[in-house]
Scaffold this motif. Structure first.
Motif, short mmCIF file in Angstrom:
data_model
loop_
_atom_site.label_atom_id
_atom_site.label_comp_id
_atom_site.label_asym_id
_atom_site.label_seq_id
_atom_site.Cartn_x
_atom_site.Cartn_y
_atom_site.Cartn_z
N ILE A 30 -47.06 -10.34 -84.09
CA ILE A 30 -45.89 -9.39 -84.00
C ILE A 30 -45.06 -9.87 -85.10
CG2 ILE A 30 -43.97 -8.40 -82.88
CD1 ILE A 30 -45.61 -8.55 -80.34
N ALA A 31 -44.86 -11.18 -85.37
CA ALA A 31 -43.97 -11.67 -86.55
C ALA A 31 -44.53 -11.50 -87.71
CB ALA A 31 -43.62 -13.08 -86.01
N ALA A 32 -45.63 -11.50 -87.83
CA ALA A 32 -46.52 -11.46 -89.18
C ALA A 32 -46.27 -9.98 -89.58
CB ALA A 32 -47.85 -11.98 -89.09
N ILE A 33 -46.58 -9.13 -88.51
CA ILE A 33 -46.53 -7.55 -88.82
C ILE A 33 -44.98 -7.08 -89.18
CG2 ILE A 33 -46.93 -5.24 -88.15
CD1 ILE A 33 -49.14 -6.34 -86.30
N PHE A 123 -34.72 -17.12 -91.19
CA PHE A 123 -34.69 -17.14 -89.51
C PHE A 123 -35.94 -16.81 -88.86
CE2 PHE A 123 -30.08 -16.61 -90.86
CZ PHE A 123 -29.61 -17.45 -89.96
N LEU A 124 -36.79 -16.00 -89.48
CA LEU A 124 -38.07 -15.92 -89.01
C LEU A 124 -39.04 -17.10 -88.97
CD1 LEU A 124 -40.09 -13.60 -87.74
CD2 LEU A 124 -40.86 -13.28 -90.16
N LEU A 125 -38.95 -18.04 -90.06
CA LEU A 125 -39.59 -18.99 -90.14
C LEU A 125 -39.15 -19.94 -89.34
CD1 LEU A 125 -41.98 -20.46 -91.67
CD2 LEU A 125 -40.48 -21.19 -93.53
N ILE A 126 -37.86 -20.18 -89.22
CA ILE A 126 -37.24 -21.13 -88.25
C ILE A 126 -37.49 -20.68 -86.76
CG2 ILE A 126 -35.00 -21.97 -87.21
CD1 ILE A 126 -33.73 -21.83 -90.32
N GLY A 127 -37.38 -19.38 -86.66
CA GLY A 127 -37.93 -18.97 -84.97
C GLY A 127 -39.37 -18.99 -84.95
N VAL A 128 -40.11 -19.12 -85.80
CA VAL A 128 -41.64 -19.25 -85.40
C VAL A 128 -41.92 -20.49 -85.34
CG1 VAL A 128 -43.97 -19.30 -86.36
CG2 VAL A 128 -42.43 -17.21 -86.56
N THR A 129 -41.10 -21.62 -86.13
CA THR A 129 -41.79 -23.03 -86.11
C THR A 129 -40.54 -23.57 -84.80
OG1 THR A 129 -39.87 -23.40 -87.68
CG2 THR A 129 -41.70 -23.34 -88.40
N ALA A 130 -39.46 -22.99 -84.42
CA ALA A 130 -38.86 -23.54 -83.19
C ALA A 130 -39.63 -23.14 -81.98
CB ALA A 130 -37.48 -23.03 -83.38
N ALA A 132 -42.68 -22.60 -81.71
CA ALA A 132 -43.86 -23.31 -81.66
C ALA A 132 -43.75 -24.63 -81.13
CB ALA A 132 -44.55 -23.43 -83.12
N ASN A 133 -42.68 -25.04 -81.17
CA ASN A 133 -42.22 -26.43 -80.57
C ASN A 133 -42.48 -26.39 -79.07
OD1 ASN A 133 -41.53 -29.08 -80.16
ND2 ASN A 133 -39.42 -28.71 -80.66
N SER A 134 -42.23 -25.27 -78.46
CA SER A 134 -42.22 -25.00 -76.80
C SER A 134 -43.83 -24.97 -76.49
CB SER A 134 -41.60 -24.00 -76.54
OG SER A 134 -41.87 -22.73 -76.91
N TYR A 135 -44.67 -24.21 -77.40
CA TYR A 135 -46.01 -23.84 -76.66
C TYR A 135 -46.95 -24.93 -77.17
CZ TYR A 135 -46.20 -20.73 -80.92
OH TYR A 135 -46.00 -20.05 -82.11
N TYR A 136 -46.53 -25.67 -78.11
CA TYR A 136 -47.41 -26.72 -78.79
C TYR A 136 -46.63 -28.19 -78.34
CZ TYR A 136 -49.35 -23.80 -82.41
OH TYR A 136 -50.25 -22.82 -82.81
N ILE A 142 -50.37 -31.94 -82.35
CA ILE A 142 -50.64 -30.45 -82.69
C ILE A 142 -49.46 -30.05 -83.24
CG2 ILE A 142 -51.30 -28.32 -81.68
CD1 ILE A 142 -53.53 -30.28 -81.62
N TYR A 143 -48.33 -30.05 -82.75
CA TYR A 143 -47.04 -29.30 -83.29
C TYR A 143 -46.83 -30.05 -84.62
CZ TYR A 143 -42.36 -27.78 -84.01
OH TYR A 143 -40.97 -27.25 -84.44
N THR A 144 -47.08 -31.11 -84.86
CA THR A 144 -47.14 -31.88 -86.29
C THR A 144 -47.88 -31.05 -87.16
OG1 THR A 144 -46.15 -33.87 -85.40
CG2 THR A 144 -46.86 -34.14 -87.67
N ILE A 145 -49.18 -31.18 -86.82
CA ILE A 145 -50.03 -30.50 -87.43
C ILE A 145 -49.63 -28.92 -87.99
CG2 ILE A 145 -52.41 -29.42 -87.60
CD1 ILE A 145 -53.32 -31.88 -86.25
N PHE A 146 -48.97 -28.18 -87.19
CA PHE A 146 -48.46 -26.93 -87.31
C PHE A 146 -47.16 -26.91 -88.26
CE2 PHE A 146 -45.50 -23.64 -86.34
CZ PHE A 146 -46.06 -22.50 -86.73
N LEU A 147 -46.16 -27.79 -87.95
CA LEU A 147 -44.92 -27.70 -88.65
C LEU A 147 -44.91 -28.31 -89.93
CD1 LEU A 147 -41.82 -27.36 -88.10
CD2 LEU A 147 -41.63 -29.83 -87.49
N LEU A 148 -45.70 -29.04 -90.21
CA LEU A 148 -45.65 -29.70 -91.72
C LEU A 148 -46.17 -28.65 -92.51
CD1 LEU A 148 -46.57 -33.58 -91.19
CD2 LEU A 148 -44.27 -32.42 -91.64
N PRO A 149 -47.18 -28.21 -92.64
CA PRO A 149 -47.77 -27.16 -93.47
C PRO A 149 -46.97 -25.79 -93.42
CG PRO A 149 -49.40 -27.33 -91.67
CD PRO A 149 -48.36 -28.38 -91.71
N ALA A 150 -46.36 -25.71 -92.37
CA ALA A 150 -45.69 -24.40 -92.01
C ALA A 150 -44.19 -24.16 -92.56
CB ALA A 150 -45.30 -23.99 -90.56
#
Length: 666
Positions: A30-33, A123-130, A132-136, A142-150
């Protein structure tokens, strides 16, 4: 031992990742759309379409398929430690692709010179990465693998813009550090929670096991206590109450009898000659016999009465709540009657009788110990009267028991001090008048009490087992003496030795006799063993085998006191015996009663028909001798020919070449 639960925690963390990712995947799509729509007028459409397609395909659909395959896999089989690593690797790849996709948002797709759209993207990027901290959060890696490239591409982009944006780039780096730190603590918190969960589960499991163990132990203890209580109060062999419980029940019965003004009776029951069976045929068969005997006694009483085993072959019967002595008499007679039926155990047939002593409350005592002792005294009186009967306690019995106990003790002492000796009574042939042998008679002369007749101690010796060593000594001494007489010229004389029922039941009897004869160098044909009818007729088939073995080695056997027992005439013709000995009571009655003469004549006639020699004992006068000669008796023994003599006197008697003086009118 402390467990780390690392394998279990790893599996649970992987499960949490897959459980939490479902909502995150829809949120990211939904965020991507939304981002695509926001940037549609500011960014190249082709670039946006490619980014959105890749995001929806690789970050959305592909990971939905991953979750679906994972759920199908764990539905078929539980997630194991090894499988968890496989699925974690696939999950990490999806997180990396997602991070790269969102990293493009903060760099390639960043709108220039449009503060509103830039702010929206940030704000969208911060929201997605923040978010992601909860569900990763279960796995910080796993969160590190997601956060760094994001987020790193966005921080780099800010720094490359120069100016004030460099400060924002530094803040972006600080944000990355904060999020990684938050992820670290959040992951550790989850791992710690899982550890505590597993520790609690393990503790519950151990507590459950401990509870089950305690319950099992409690049940075992209850069984053990019940068994100990049973063993403390019941006989293990017969399952009857033991002496301790019998005492308690007698005490209770006395208390009840006092209130109800009723009587109780104590029957002290002893199995006659049980020790003989136990010693000769073995304890296993003896135990089986006791079990059957216990059942027979139990069948003789009421449910509220008690049968107890108080010793090896001794039982107590406690009869409660009756008004007169007839009830006790009825039970005692019932016991005697039921034991008149033979016992058949392991192919062995036994005839076991009972000796029963009876005492009463309140007549004979008011305490359990006193009543039992007096019933025991009465039981021994029953034995003295020939066994197979019952006797009520009487005060004069105590004195007799004391005398008996004294005699037993003195007998043991006399045997060890060599106070016992043998007398020999000559036996004469009625054909030649010459001596044909001697009967060895046990003689006991106590230093203080003087001569003690065999009738006063033989029964006691049989009961306490002293008859075995005494009997062996008699046999050896008598055979040795006869061997010495043969050496000095008194040839062809036989020696007759009485053999008790207990001796006769010895397993090694034949071997023992052969050994003694070899030791003293006496030919077996000169030995006559005298046995009572009751000893032979008890398990007659087995005893015939023993008699045949004695015949095989050359030893002769005579039935002593014939006519006084219960010999089965059907078996008599099959017995491998050589002689019948008429009891002196019949000889004594020849002069006074026609019954004695009739029985004696019948015994002699029976012996002649069966080709047995017959000898009469207790011959004391001419009339008796004349009667015996007239009816073709073969031999006599008694004062008419000679009284019992010691070995030295007997040698002098034989040296005179004695001849039986027949009556002048014969």
């Amino acid at each position: 031992m402390i467990k780390n639960f690392s394998h279990e925690i790893h599996v649970e963390l992987v499960k949490l990742l897959f459980q939490q990712i479902k909502f995150a995947l829809w949120a990211e799509s939904i965020a991507a759309i939304g981002l695509t729509l926001a940037l549609w007028s500011a960014i190249n459409h082709n670039l946006l379409i490619v980014w959105l397609a890749c995001n929806l395909l690789f970050c959305g659909l592909a990971r939905h398929v991953m979750v679906f395959c994972y759920e199908r896999a764990i539905a078929r089989s539980p997630l194991t430690y090894e499988k968890a690593y496989f699925w974690l690797g696939i999950f990490a790849a999806g997180a990396l692709i997602s991070g790269i996709s969102w990293g493009l948002t903060g760099s390639v797709l960043m709108v220039k010179n449009d503060v509103v759209r830039q702010t929206f993207e940030v704000f969208l990027l911060i929201g997605v990465t923040a978010a992601a901290n909860s569900y990763y959060s279960p796995y910080r890696s796993i969160y590190t693998i997601f956060l760094l490239p994001a987020f790193v591409p966005f921080a780099v982009w800010l720094m490359l813009q120069g100016g004030v944006l460099i400060i924002l780039g530094v803040l972006a780096v600080i944000y990355i550090i904060i999020m990684l730190t938050t992820s670290f603590y959040l992951s550790r918190l989850i791992s710690t929670s899982l550890y505590l969960r597993f520790e609690n589960m393990d503790l519950v499991k151990h507590l459950s096991r401990a509870k089950n163990a305690l319950e099992n132990r409690s049940r075992e203890l209850e069984k053990s206590l019940s068994l100990l209580h049973h063993q403390a109060n019941f006989d293990l062999l017969t399952e009857l109450p033991n002496r301790a419980l019998a005492f308690d029940r007698i005490s209770q019965a006395i208390a009840n009898a006092k209130r109800s003004q009723l009587q109780i009776a104590i029957l002290f029951v002893d199995l006659d000659r049980f020790k003989l069976i136990n010693d000769t045929l073995g304890h296993l068969l003896g135990d089986k016999l006791l079990q059957v005997a216990a059942q027979r006694l139990t069948n003789c009483v009421r449910e509220n009465d008690t049968v107890s085993r108080v010793g090896g072959d001794e039982f107590l019967i406690i009869l409660t709540s009756f008004k007169n002595d007839i009830d006790a008499v009825t039970v005692a007679r019932k016991c005697l009657d039921i034991f008149s039926e033979p016992f058949l155990i392991d192919g062995n047939k036994f005839n076991i009788s009972l000796s029963i002593g009876v005492s009463f409350y309140p007549k004979d005592g008011s305490e359990a110990e006193v009543l039992i002792r007096k019933a025991d005294v009465a039981m021994y009186r029953a034995k003295e009267l020939g066994r197979n009967n019952f006797q009520f306690y009487a005060e004069e019995m105590d004195q007799k028991i004391q005398v008996r106990s004294t005699i037993e003790n003195l007998l043991r002492e006399a045997f060890h001090k060599n106070e016992l000796s043998l007398l020999y009574q000559p036996m004469a042939s009625l054909k030649t008048g010459r001596p044909i042998g001697m009967e060895a008679l046990l003689h006991w002369k106590h230093p203080q009490l003087g001569v003690i007749p065999p009738s006063s101690f033989i029964l006691a010796a049989e009961e306490n087992g002293m008859i075995i060593p005494i009997g062996e000594w008699v046999l050896r001494t008598a055979c040795k003496q006869m061997s010495e007489w043969h050496k000095i010229g008194f040839v062809n004389l036989q020696i007759a030795v009485n053999l008790s029922a207990r001796q006769f039941k010895q397993e090694n009897l034949v071997e023992q006799i052969s050994k003694i004869l070899d030791e003293v160098k006496l030919d077996p044909s000169y030995l006559i063993l005298e046995l009572t009818e009751s000893a032979i007729m008890d398990d007659v088939r087995k005893n015939i085998e023993i008699l045949n073995k004695l015949r095989e080695i050359g030893v002769m056997v005579a039935i002593d006191d014939f006519g006084m027992g219960y010999a089965n005439l059907r078996y008599l013709k099959w017995l491998p015996i050589s002689k019948l000995k008429i009891d002196f009571s019949f000889i004594k009655d020849i002069e006074k009663y026609t019954d004695g003469a009739t029985i004696t004549a019948a015994i002699i006639a029976l012996a002649n028909k069966l080709n047995f020699k017959v000898i009469a004992e207790g011959v004391e006068n001419d009339d008796q001798l004349s009667f015996l000669i007239k009816h073709h008796c073969d031999e006599i023994q008694g004062f008419y020919f000679s009284k019992p003599l010691d070995a030295k006197a007997c040698s002098k008697f034989l040296s005179k070449n004695p001849v039986l003086q027949l009556p002048e009118y014969v």
